[in-house]
Design a protein around this motif. Sequence first.
Motif, PDB file in Angstrom:
ATOM      1  N   SER A 158      32.598  35.485  46.252  1.00 48.53           N
ATOM      2  CA  SER A 158      32.905  34.594  45.137  1.00 48.53           C
ATOM      3  C   SER A 158      34.143  33.731  45.422  1.00 48.53           C
ATOM      4  O   SER A 158      34.180  32.560  45.052  1.00 48.53           O
ATOM      5  N   SER A 159      35.142  34.291  46.086  1.00 46.24           N
ATOM      6  CA  SER A 159      36.320  33.490  46.407  1.00 46.24           C
ATOM      7  C   SER A 159      35.986  32.417  47.453  1.00 46.24           C
ATOM      8  O   SER A 159      36.460  31.294  47.371  1.00 46.24           O
ATOM      9  N   MET A 160      35.142  32.764  48.402  1.00 38.83           N
ATOM     10  CA  MET A 160      34.719  31.785  49.401  1.00 38.83           C
ATOM     11  C   MET A 160      33.891  30.680  48.748  1.00 38.83           C
ATOM     12  O   MET A 160      34.010  29.504  49.106  1.00 38.83           O
ATOM     13  N   MET A 161      33.091  31.061  47.787  1.00 29.67           N
ATOM     14  CA  MET A 161      32.263  30.084  47.076  1.00 29.67           C
ATOM     15  C   MET A 161      33.138  29.117  46.278  1.00 29.67           C
ATOM     16  O   MET A 161      32.884  27.912  46.247  1.00 29.67           O
ATOM     17  N   LEU A 162      34.195  29.600  45.649  1.00 32.56           N
ATOM     18  CA  LEU A 162      35.115  28.750  44.895  1.00 32.56           C
ATOM     19  C   LEU A 162      35.848  27.771  45.826  1.00 32.56           C
ATOM     20  O   LEU A 162      36.048  26.598  45.485  1.00 32.56           O
ATOM     21  N   ILE A 163      36.220  28.246  46.999  1.00 37.19           N
ATOM     22  CA  ILE A 163      36.889  27.379  47.967  1.00 37.19           C
ATOM     23  C   ILE A 163      35.943  26.271  48.418  1.00 37.19           C
ATOM     24  O   ILE A 163      36.333  25.101  48.513  1.00 37.19           O
ATOM     25  N   MET A 164      34.691  26.618  48.684  1.00 38.18           N
ATOM     26  CA  MET A 164      33.701  25.618  49.100  1.00 38.18           C
ATOM     27  C   MET A 164      33.442  24.597  47.986  1.00 38.18           C
ATOM     28  O   MET A 164      33.328  23.398  48.252  1.00 38.18           O
TER      29      MET A 164
END
Length: 123
Positions: free
Chosen positions: A17-23
């Motif tokens: 989820s954190s990687m998705m927010l960064i993307m």
Amino acid sequence: MNLLSIFLQAPAQGGNSSMMLIMMGAMFVGFYFLMIRPQMKKQKQEKNFQETLKVGTRVVLTSGLHGRIAQVQDDGFIIETLSGKLKFEKAAVSREFTEARFGDKAKAAEKTAEKKEIETEKK
């Protein structure tokens, strides 16, 4: 099994989820610099161009009509063409018809317009 129970059984993906927010943030920044910012800059330049036009300037309208600005009003321009005077909104002016942009064509058009004006004044 119904559809709701299938979605409830899906494993949680907390780590992604954190990687998705960064993307998503990177995509928004990319859209801003590639699409939104250039469009805002273009709108600002167009507004400044329309505000700086003055009487006597030869212009080309978005419809392709060529003429000279006869009067500047709050809500638009009175454009003088070979067939008469017409009122247009300020947003209808697309570009300036100048010697620097069109070269010899502008000089020839200006000379013919001046000759016609002199002929109409003599009559």
